[in-house]
Design a protein around this motif. Structure first.
Motif, PDB file in Angstrom:
ATOM      1  N   SER A 121       8.628  -0.786  11.965  1.00 27.40           N
ATOM      2  CA  SER A 121       9.551  -1.783  12.506  1.00 27.40           C
ATOM      3  C   SER A 121       9.788  -2.942  11.551  1.00 27.40           C
ATOM      4  CB  SER A 121       9.041  -2.306  13.844  1.00 27.40           C
ATOM      5  OG  SER A 121       7.766  -2.895  13.686  1.00 27.40           O
ATOM      6  N   SER A 122       8.901  -3.142  10.576  1.00 29.65           N
ATOM      7  CA  SER A 122       9.093  -4.194   9.580  1.00 29.65           C
ATOM      8  C   SER A 122       8.316  -3.843   8.322  1.00 29.65           C
ATOM      9  CB  SER A 122       8.622  -5.553  10.110  1.00 29.65           C
ATOM     10  OG  SER A 122       7.219  -5.665  10.042  1.00 29.65           O
ATOM     11  N   SER A 123       8.558  -4.610   7.254  1.00 25.36           N
ATOM     12  CA  SER A 123       7.833  -4.341   6.005  1.00 25.36           C
ATOM     13  C   SER A 123       6.349  -4.653   6.138  1.00 25.36           C
ATOM     14  CB  SER A 123       8.462  -5.114   4.844  1.00 25.36           C
ATOM     15  OG  SER A 123       8.449  -6.491   5.101  1.00 25.36           O
ATOM     16  N   ASN A 124       5.960  -5.392   7.176  1.00 23.87           N
ATOM     17  CA  ASN A 124       4.536  -5.635   7.414  1.00 23.87           C
ATOM     18  C   ASN A 124       3.832  -4.380   7.894  1.00 23.87           C
ATOM     19  OD1 ASN A 124       4.449  -8.359   6.693  1.00 23.87           O
ATOM     20  ND2 ASN A 124       5.199  -8.983   8.685  1.00 23.87           N
ATOM     21  N   ASP A 125       4.601  -3.377   8.318  1.00 24.12           N
ATOM     22  CA  ASP A 125       4.036  -2.122   8.794  1.00 24.12           C
ATOM     23  C   ASP A 125       4.044  -1.043   7.712  1.00 24.12           C
ATOM     24  OD1 ASP A 125       3.771  -3.299  11.318  1.00 24.12           O
ATOM     25  OD2 ASP A 125       5.753  -2.628  11.943  1.00 24.12           O
ATOM     26  N   VAL A 126       4.529  -1.367   6.519  1.00 24.43           N
ATOM     27  CA  VAL A 126       4.656  -0.392   5.443  1.00 24.43           C
ATOM     28  C   VAL A 126       3.613  -0.698   4.384  1.00 24.43           C
ATOM     29  CG1 VAL A 126       6.184   0.504   3.652  1.00 24.43           C
ATOM     30  CG2 VAL A 126       7.129  -0.152   5.860  1.00 24.43           C
ATOM     31  N   THR A 127       2.927   0.339   3.910  1.00 20.28           N
ATOM     32  CA  THR A 127       1.951   0.143   2.842  1.00 20.28           C
ATOM     33  C   THR A 127       2.478   0.750   1.550  1.00 20.28           C
ATOM     34  OG1 THR A 127       0.771   2.153   3.454  1.00 20.28           O
ATOM     35  CG2 THR A 127      -0.037   0.081   4.374  1.00 20.28           C
ATOM     36  N   TYR A 128       1.973   0.235   0.447  1.00 20.73           N
ATOM     37  CA  TYR A 128       2.339   0.681  -0.892  1.00 20.73           C
ATOM     38  C   TYR A 128       1.069   1.089  -1.609  1.00 20.73           C
ATOM     39  CZ  TYR A 128       3.505   0.396  -5.832  1.00 20.73           C
ATOM     40  OH  TYR A 128       3.666   0.679  -7.153  1.00 20.73           O
ATOM     41  N   LEU A 129       1.099   2.247  -2.255  1.00 20.90           N
ATOM     42  CA  LEU A 129      -0.026   2.705  -3.056  1.00 20.90           C
ATOM     43  C   LEU A 129       0.488   3.046  -4.440  1.00 20.90           C
ATOM     44  CD1 LEU A 129      -3.029   3.485  -3.237  1.00 20.90           C
ATOM     45  CD2 LEU A 129      -2.358   5.787  -2.514  1.00 20.90           C
ATOM     46  N   ALA A 130       0.062   2.289  -5.446  1.00 23.58           N
ATOM     47  CA  ALA A 130       0.491   2.531  -6.824  1.00 23.58           C
ATOM     48  C   ALA A 130      -0.022   3.895  -7.279  1.00 23.58           C
ATOM     49  CB  ALA A 130      -0.039   1.436  -7.742  1.00 23.58           C
ATOM     50  N   PRO A 131       0.736   4.581  -8.114  1.00 24.93           N
ATOM     51  CA  PRO A 131       0.349   5.931  -8.540  1.00 24.93           C
ATOM     52  C   PRO A 131      -0.647   5.936  -9.710  1.00 24.93           C
ATOM     53  CG  PRO A 131       2.478   5.379  -9.449  1.00 24.93           C
ATOM     54  CD  PRO A 131       2.070   4.217  -8.562  1.00 24.93           C
ATOM     55  N   TYR A 132      -1.683   5.127  -9.613  1.00 26.67           N
ATOM     56  CA  TYR A 132      -2.669   5.021 -10.673  1.00 26.67           C
ATOM     57  C   TYR A 132      -4.050   5.271 -10.104  1.00 26.67           C
ATOM     58  CZ  TYR A 132       1.313   2.384 -12.421  1.00 26.67           C
ATOM     59  OH  TYR A 132       2.574   2.010 -12.767  1.00 26.67           O
ATOM     60  N   THR A 133      -4.925   5.823 -10.901  1.00 28.39           N
ATOM     61  CA  THR A 133      -6.303   6.045 -10.481  1.00 28.39           C
ATOM     62  C   THR A 133      -6.957   4.707 -10.150  1.00 28.39           C
ATOM     63  OG1 THR A 133      -6.453   7.959 -11.932  1.00 28.39           O
ATOM     64  CG2 THR A 133      -8.536   6.987 -11.202  1.00 28.39           C
ATOM     65  N   GLY A 134      -7.584   4.642  -9.007  1.00 26.69           N
ATOM     66  CA  GLY A 134      -8.285   3.428  -8.598  1.00 26.69           C
ATOM     67  C   GLY A 134      -7.423   2.399  -7.894  1.00 26.69           C
ATOM     68  N   SER A 135      -6.146   2.691  -7.694  1.00 26.67           N
ATOM     69  CA  SER A 135      -5.287   1.716  -7.022  1.00 26.67           C
ATOM     70  C   SER A 135      -5.661   1.625  -5.546  1.00 26.67           C
ATOM     71  CB  SER A 135      -3.813   2.098  -7.176  1.00 26.67           C
ATOM     72  OG  SER A 135      -3.556   3.333  -6.540  1.00 26.67           O
ATOM     73  N   VAL A 136      -5.322   0.521  -4.943  1.00 24.91           N
ATOM     74  CA  VAL A 136      -5.614   0.312  -3.525  1.00 24.91           C
ATOM     75  C   VAL A 136      -4.315   0.157  -2.759  1.00 24.91           C
ATOM     76  CG1 VAL A 136      -7.864  -0.741  -3.919  1.00 24.91           C
ATOM     77  CG2 VAL A 136      -5.850  -2.176  -3.857  1.00 24.91           C
ATOM     78  N   SER A 137      -4.336   0.541  -1.516  1.00 26.97           N
ATOM     79  CA  SER A 137      -3.173   0.429  -0.646  1.00 26.97           C
ATOM     80  C   SER A 137      -2.954  -1.044  -0.286  1.00 26.97           C
ATOM     81  CB  SER A 137      -3.413   1.255   0.621  1.00 26.97           C
ATOM     82  OG  SER A 137      -2.309   1.194   1.460  1.00 26.97           O
ATOM     83  N   ARG A 138      -1.699  -1.473  -0.332  1.00 28.02           N
ATOM     84  CA  ARG A 138      -1.359  -2.868  -0.004  1.00 28.02           C
ATOM     85  C   ARG A 138      -0.196  -2.889   0.964  1.00 28.02           C
ATOM     86  NH1 ARG A 138      -0.203  -6.142  -5.223  1.00 28.02           N
ATOM     87  NH2 ARG A 138      -0.159  -7.769  -3.669  1.00 28.02           N
ATOM     88  N   ILE A 139      -0.088  -3.945   1.738  1.00 30.70           N
ATOM     89  CA  ILE A 139       1.065  -4.124   2.615  1.00 30.70           C
ATOM     90  C   ILE A 139       2.264  -4.475   1.739  1.00 30.70           C
ATOM     91  CG2 ILE A 139       2.041  -5.537   4.463  1.00 30.70           C
ATOM     92  CD1 ILE A 139      -0.784  -5.763   5.598  1.00 30.70           C
ATOM     93  N   LEU A 140       3.405  -3.874   2.039  1.00 37.94           N
ATOM     94  CA  LEU A 140       4.594  -4.020   1.208  1.00 37.94           C
ATOM     95  C   LEU A 140       5.002  -5.478   0.990  1.00 37.94           C
ATOM     96  CD1 LEU A 140       6.859  -2.693  -0.379  1.00 37.94           C
ATOM     97  CD2 LEU A 140       8.133  -2.489   1.752  1.00 37.94           C
ATOM     98  N   THR A 141       4.951  -6.316   2.013  1.00 39.33           N
ATOM     99  CA  THR A 141       5.357  -7.715   1.824  1.00 39.33           C
ATOM    100  C   THR A 141       4.486  -8.419   0.802  1.00 39.33           C
ATOM    101  OG1 THR A 141       4.086  -8.314   3.796  1.00 39.33           O
ATOM    102  CG2 THR A 141       6.451  -8.039   4.080  1.00 39.33           C
ATOM    103  N   GLY A 142       3.205  -8.081   0.738  1.00 41.50           N
ATOM    104  CA  GLY A 142       2.320  -8.665  -0.268  1.00 41.50           C
ATOM    105  C   GLY A 142       2.681  -8.195  -1.658  1.00 41.50           C
TER     106      GLY A 142
END
Length: 56
Positions: free
Chosen positions: A3-24
Motif C-alpha cells: 500500500s506504500s513504499s514503507n511496505d516495500v523492501t529493497y535487497l541489493a544484489p551483493y553478498t552480505g547485503s541487508v534488506s532495507r525499507i524502500l523509503t530509507g
C-alpha cells in the motif's frame, strides 16, 4: 500489493547485503530538485550539499 513504499523492501544484489525499507534506501541520495531547484539552482544545490547526504 504493497500500500506504500514503507511496505516495500529493497535487497541489493551483493553478498552480505541487508534488506532495507524502500523509503530509507531512497533517502540515501538527494538531488537539488528535492530542495526546489528550478531556474536559479544555487540555493537548492547549497541546501542539498548541506543535508549531509550524497548528492546526485
Amino acid at each position: 500489493m504493497p500500500s506504500s513504499s514503507n511496505d516495500v523492501t529493497y535487497l541489493a544484489p551483493y553478498t552480505g547485503s541487508v534488506s532495507r525499507i524502500l523509503t530509507g534506501k531512497l533517502a540515501d541520495v538527494v538531488s537539488p530538485e528535492d530542495f526546489g531547484a528550478a531556474t536559479d539552482d544555487a540555493l537548492a544545490v547549497e541546501a542539498a550539499l548541506a543535508s549531509g547526504r550524497n548528492v546526485r
